[in-house]
Design an enzyme around this catalytic site. Structure first.
Site, PDB file in Angstrom:
ATOM      1  N   LYS A 483     -10.929  11.410   2.207  1.00  8.68           N
ATOM      2  CA  LYS A 483     -11.157  10.049   2.672  1.00  8.68           C
ATOM      3  C   LYS A 483      -9.944   9.183   2.359  1.00  8.68           C
ATOM      4  CE  LYS A 483     -13.599   8.724  -1.576  1.00  8.68           C
ATOM      5  NZ  LYS A 483     -14.832   8.151  -2.138  1.00  8.68           N
ATOM      6  N   TYR A 709      12.422 -14.616  -5.211  1.00  8.61           N
ATOM      7  CA  TYR A 709      11.604 -15.824  -5.109  1.00  8.61           C
ATOM      8  C   TYR A 709      11.251 -16.391  -6.482  1.00  8.61           C
ATOM      9  CZ  TYR A 709      10.756 -14.773  -0.151  1.00  8.61           C
ATOM     10  OH  TYR A 709      10.906 -14.546   1.180  1.00  8.61           O
TER      11      TYR A 709
END
Length: 814
Positions: A483, A709
């Protein structure tokens, strides 16, 4: 190879049971899935800790094989084939190979060590091939099984052999020595690999030296610890960069792109240029240089050939190609033995029914060209190849040996006509000798993505699967979870490998994951663990099997089953034993039984539950209570519904910690991908996923300047900063930035500076020798996903499943 069955019986001391022993065999096999098995194959049914090939003999007989080396005749196979019965089939394979080796008398180099074996083998093949017709180990076939298979590849035209030998514990090398019987020994670097199999480094060195018991000479780097352990009966030819009393003394001078080796020996001194800078490559190159010296090559030839050494790609890589193609990149070697391996890999990883092989001239087969290409043609037919594209002067002459074949004189001619060849919806094996530069073909056909890739080691997946299989009872089935895109690693490719390993079930979370696998050709039964009622029709259409965890869901599915007029459609009943996520609880079991009784629309294929704390010792009592409740509720279902379903409750941690709860099947999840919650168990698992990128740019900033940043990093001194094109959009958590995490560049840690950006991150490379374009390890062996998870306060599952789909996955096998 042409060995009579009668001779084989004698050499193996086997008991023969069958109708005729008059045949001659020309091949040996151990893999029941190979399409290359035929009536002239001798099949050895090997028995390992996780698998017994005797179970597949009936299938192999149906493929036409008639001769088998076995410990017993499997039930139902009596009278259907011919059997050579022995006590141990692995020992028999080794005995057969040792006998076969004894039929040939030519120089053989045996290579062992902790690191560098395969590279030294490939380089020796390169520098010696102009004078010799060489047989060598394909890829890294150096194990107790790989060595005999390698030696069995010898034919009458070979006049030189190069084989590598790898061991993991004591009492193994004597078996390999008897098979290889090297006349020249090469001992490469001794490192920490397989330390756990030996009581000490001294014991490991002694065991490795046993390969050279009958060698004429041992070539090695002089070392006091090794010198003390070399038997006096073994002649040596040593080299060193520190011990001036070595037979060959070497000094190194590095420049921008290569290294000058100054070589001093008794016969005189000379210099050699090597196109490498790293220490490991230089050690491996010097080993090759000493072999040339021992064989009395002249200095000019040594200088010429050593200068042409090249990086060795030891892996078969599976990549995404243009137009929905998949590529198997084996673009650096073309010999008959490795072609057989590559074709088996193609069959195990094909993405579509259409299979194309792009093949260069084949070198060093030891066979006349007419016989060689006849055999290649037979391999192509046996492997059901749809199209062959031959590149080279020689293969072009034998185009008539292949159906649906087109040939080109060289790679440039092929590339010039690439647009007319219509590559679409097919699996391509690209296999060529290095001189043909097939990497240009790979580059032209590979899907273009950015430079960050997630490499998936299929060998490691196989290893981890077998590790957990070894913990199971022989009758316990295995479901493997694929999965979430195979825990971020790739759904189809891993499912295909698991299908090749014949696991019993695959598990996915949602219907669309299972549909994708079915549409891609996966035949294994697939359980959908979290099916939504809106997906029931699609589940039925694609023959998936739903987990049913509520009365509402059951009634909805029964209604759909009635509309489709289904009979005995497989479903899986989920019981809640304490996880309190999904499942039937004890108070509604009776209504569940009432709903299922006398209902012929569905059949309960399995009953399952899920453990909440199987990895936590402090909650062991709770886990045991879950197993007890599961036993009680599942037994009630079995008794009152009169059914015999598969029962399963154990997840990865449960397999290791609660063997009493194995029942009929277990579910393997994160452990397959090399992650365990147990530190001791982690030592036995292999790393599957390595996230790689490159350095985009390097700059030096002065003290006081900032990075990224928010100016979260401000340099206190001149700092060399490398920018790497991967960020949080690719799955790298922002918590990993600003000094918390690191990447690895040239085996050194580079600390993250400032904030992780959407598509980039920056690292400190002030103390690291590196340039733009150099490789970067984001995670893998160092840092590991476990380390990242700990420092970012999450779990390895989240790290792996967060890697963006825009990151290219590259699957490879060593």
């Amino acid at each position: 190879m042409n060995i009579s069955i009668q001779n084989s019986i004698t050499q193996l001391g086997a008991e023969f049971v069958g109708s005729t022993n008059e045949a001659t065999i020309d091949a040996v096999a151990i893999d029941s899935r190979s399409l290359q098995n035929s009536a002239t194959t001798l099949f050895f049914a090997l028995v390992g800790p996780n698998n017994d090939a005797h179970s597949y003999i009936k299938d192999v007989i149906e493929k036409g094989v008639q001769y088998f080396v076995v410990t017993h005749i499997p039930r139902g196979c009596e009278g259907k084939a011919n059997f050579l019965i022995v006590n141990n089939t692995l020992v028999a394979l080794q005995q057969f190979a040792a006998y076969y080796r004894s039929l040939f008398d030519f120089p053989v180099i045996g290579i062992t060590g902790s690191n560098g074996k395969t590279i030294v083998k490939e380089w020796l093949n390169f520098v010696l091939s102009p004078e010799y017709n060489i047989i060598r180990s394909p890829k890294s076939y150096n194990s107790q099984v790989g060595v005999p298979l390698s030696v069995i590849g010898i034919n009458e035209q070979h006049n030189f052999g190069i084989f590598e030998a790898g061991i993991s514990t004591i009492a193994e090398m004597e078996k390999l020595e008897a098979i290889i019987r090297p006349t020249i020994g090469v001992l490469t670097n001794i490192g920490s690999a397989h330390d756990e199999g030996f009581a000490s480094t001294e014991e490991k060195i002694k065991e490795k030296l046993r390969l050279f018991d009958r060698s004429q000479i041992l070539i090695y780097e002089k070392n006091n610890a090794i010198d003390a352990l070399i038997p006096s009966t073994i002649a040596t030819f040593s080299w060193s960069c520190t011990h001036t009393d070595a037979d060959v003394f070497v000094t190194k001078t590095r420049n921008a792109s290569n290294t000058i080796l100054s070589v001093r020996q008794a016969k005189g001194s000379f210099e050699v240029s090597i196109p490498f800078l790293d220490e490991a490559s230089l050690e491996n190159a010097i080993s090759c240089l000493l072999v040339l010296l021992y064989l009395n090559y002249d200095v000019a030839t040594i200088q010429t050939r050593m200068a042409l050494l090249y990086p060795v790609e030891m892996r078969l890589q599976l990549k995404n190609g243009i137009n929905n193609c998949s590529l198997i990149d084996d673009s650096y070697s073309a010999d008959f033995q490795s072609l057989k391996i590559a074709l088996d890999f193609l069959e195990s990883q094909k993405h579509s029914a259409k299979k194309t092989v792009i093949l260069s001239d084949i070198f060093q087969s030891g066979l006349p060209n007419s016989e060689l290409y006849s055999r290649v043609g037979q391999l192509i037919v046996a492997n059901k190849i749809s199209r062959v594209i031959g590149i080279g002067e020689t293969i072009s002459q034998f185009q008539n040996q292949f159906e649906n074949c087109i040939t080109f004189k060289n790679t440039a001619e092929f590339l010039a006509q690439l647009d007319q060849l219509n590559f679409e919806n097919e699996t391509l094996l690209i296999k060529g000798a290095r001189s043909f530069q097939f990497e240009k073909i790979v580059a032209a056909l590979e899907e273009k993505t950015h430079e960050t890739v997630l490499e998936i080691n299929l060998n490691a997946i196989s290893h981890n699967l077998n590790f957990y299989k070894s913990k199971l009872q022989p009758t316990t089935k295995m479901m493997v979870m694929v999965k979430a895109f195979g825990y971020g690693n790739g759904g189809f490719e891993i499912a295909k490998l698991l299908e090749y390993h014949q696991v019993d079930y695959l598990g996915v979370a949602f219907a669309d994951e299972g549909i994708s696998l079915k549409n891609a050709g996966i035949q294994l039964p697939i359980m959908v663990l979290n099916p939504e009622s809106t997906s029931f029709s699609a589940i039925i259409q694609h023959e998936l099997e739903p987990e049913i965890y509520s009365l509402k869901g059951l009634k909805a599915f029964l209604k759909i089953a009635e509309q489709h007029n289904l009979h005995q459609y497989p479903i899986h009943i989920k019981l809640d034993t304490g996880m309190h996520r999904l499942g039937f609880e004890a108070e509604n079991i009776q209504e569940l039984i009432h709903t299922l009784q006398e209902n012929q629309r569905v059949v309960v294929k399995s009953v399952l539950s899920h453990m909440a704390t199987s990895d936590a010792e402090e909650h062991k009592a709770f886990s045991l209570s879950q197993i007890r409740l599961f036993e009680e509720l599942s037994s009630q279902l079995i008794r009152e519904l009169n059914i015999r379903p598969i029962r399963h409750i154990l997840n990865t941690s449960g397999i290791s910690n609660f063997p009493q709860g194995q029942y009929d099947m277990v579910r393997l999840g994160i452990g397959l991908y090399g992650v365990s919650n147990d530190r001791e168990e982690q030592k036995y698992l292999e790393n599957v996923s390595t996230l790689k990128s490159v350095i985009s740019q390097i700059r030096t900033i002065p003290a006081g300047d900032s990075v990224g940043y928010g100016r979260r990093f401000v340099a206190e001194k001149p700092t060399r900063v490398a920018t790497i094109p991967i960020g949080y959009a690719d799955g790298i958590a922002r918590l990993w930035g600003n000094g918390v995490g690191y990447v690895t560049i040239h085996n050194e840690k580079a600390i993250l500076l400032g904030s992780v950006c959407m598509d980039m991150l920056m690292v400190d490379v002030t103390e690291i020798e590196c340039t733009e374009g150099d490789a970067v390890i984001v995670f893998g062996e160092s840092p590991t996903v476990m380390e990242m998870a700990q420092k970012t306060q999450t779990i390895p599952y989240e790290i792996l499943t967060s890697i963006s789909q825009r990151v290219k996955r590259v699957f490879y096998r060593e």
